[in-house]
Design a protein around this motif. Structure first.
Motif, PDB file in Angstrom:
ATOM      1  N   UNK A 160       2.456  -1.099   5.339  1.00  0.00           N
ATOM      2  CA  UNK A 160       2.719  -1.947   4.179  1.00  0.00           C
ATOM      3  C   UNK A 160       1.884  -1.484   2.988  1.00  0.00           C
ATOM      4  N   UNK A 161       0.660  -1.017   3.243  1.00  0.00           N
ATOM      5  CA  UNK A 161      -0.194  -0.545   2.154  1.00  0.00           C
ATOM      6  C   UNK A 161       0.384   0.695   1.495  1.00  0.00           C
ATOM      7  N   UNK A 162       0.934   1.600   2.297  1.00  0.00           N
ATOM      8  CA  UNK A 162       1.533   2.808   1.739  1.00  0.00           C
ATOM      9  C   UNK A 162       2.765   2.484   0.916  1.00  0.00           C
ATOM     10  N   UNK A 163       3.568   1.563   1.396  1.00  0.00           N
ATOM     11  CA  UNK A 163       4.757   1.157   0.651  1.00  0.00           C
ATOM     12  C   UNK A 163       4.345   0.500  -0.649  1.00  0.00           C
ATOM     13  N   UNK A 164       3.351  -0.355  -0.604  1.00  0.00           N
ATOM     14  CA  UNK A 164       2.891  -1.024  -1.817  1.00  0.00           C
ATOM     15  C   UNK A 164       2.348  -0.015  -2.813  1.00  0.00           C
ATOM     16  N   UNK A 165       1.633   0.995  -2.321  1.00  0.00           N
ATOM     17  CA  UNK A 165       1.109   2.018  -3.208  1.00  0.00           C
ATOM     18  C   UNK A 165       2.231   2.739  -3.922  1.00  0.00           C
ATOM     19  N   UNK A 166       3.304   3.024  -3.197  1.00  0.00           N
ATOM     20  CA  UNK A 166       4.441   3.697  -3.803  1.00  0.00           C
ATOM     21  C   UNK A 166       5.138   2.782  -4.798  1.00  0.00           C
ATOM     22  N   UNK A 167       5.233   1.497  -4.482  1.00  0.00           N
ATOM     23  CA  UNK A 167       5.939   0.554  -5.340  1.00  0.00           C
ATOM     24  C   UNK A 167       5.164   0.193  -6.602  1.00  0.00           C
ATOM     25  N   UNK A 182      -2.245   0.570  -5.176  1.00  0.00           N
ATOM     26  CA  UNK A 182      -2.636   0.142  -3.839  1.00  0.00           C
ATOM     27  C   UNK A 182      -2.844  -1.344  -3.681  1.00  0.00           C
ATOM     28  N   UNK A 183      -2.425  -2.148  -4.626  1.00  0.00           N
ATOM     29  CA  UNK A 183      -2.599  -3.592  -4.505  1.00  0.00           C
ATOM     30  C   UNK A 183      -1.421  -4.195  -3.769  1.00  0.00           C
ATOM     31  N   UNK A 184      -1.735  -4.956  -2.740  1.00  0.00           N
ATOM     32  CA  UNK A 184      -0.714  -5.694  -2.007  1.00  0.00           C
ATOM     33  C   UNK A 184      -0.582  -7.077  -2.604  1.00  0.00           C
ATOM     34  N   UNK A 185       0.624  -7.612  -2.570  1.00  0.00           N
ATOM     35  CA  UNK A 185       0.842  -8.958  -3.081  1.00  0.00           C
ATOM     36  C   UNK A 185       0.021  -9.940  -2.259  1.00  0.00           C
ATOM     37  N   UNK A 186      -0.601 -10.906  -2.932  1.00  0.00           N
ATOM     38  CA  UNK A 186      -1.464 -11.846  -2.220  1.00  0.00           C
ATOM     39  C   UNK A 186      -1.185 -13.305  -2.566  1.00  0.00           C
TER      40      UNK A 186
END
Length: 94
Positions: free
Chosen positions: A17-24, A29-33
């Motif tokens: 999920x972190x890699x996908x978020x980084x790409x998005x 590298x921030x994940x939705x919180x």
């Protein structure tokens, strides 16, 4: 070299999920919180949407008037629900 030419290695690709978020998000590298848009949605729908965005979290289901748990867990999302299983407070990681 084998008679049929070089063998191509077709390995598996695994994205966290972190890699996908980084790409998005342009690599930040921030994940939705936080999911304020989930307030008013049914529990099942809210869980499905949050899971589609953060596969790395687990859920804790709480009653509407329960306090936020005192311990922080960066892989937990608390869902505060009313008696009809409607989300009544913004779900957040923690």
């Amino acid at each position: 070299m084998p008679a049929g030419g070089p063998k191509k290695n077709m390995g598996r690709l695994s994205l966290t999920a972190a890699a996908v978020a980084s790409a998005d998000d342009g690599g930040v590298g921030k994940l939705k919180s936080s999911w304020p848009e989930m307030v008013g949605k049914e529990m099942v729908e809210a869980v499905a949407i949050i899971m589609s965005q953060r596969q790395d979290v687990i859920f804790k289901f709480l009653q509407a008037d329960d306090p936020q748990p005192p311990d922080f867990d960066d892989h937990r999302v608390c869902l505060f629900l009313d008696e009809n299983l409607i989300v009544v407070r913004t779900p957040v990681v923690g």
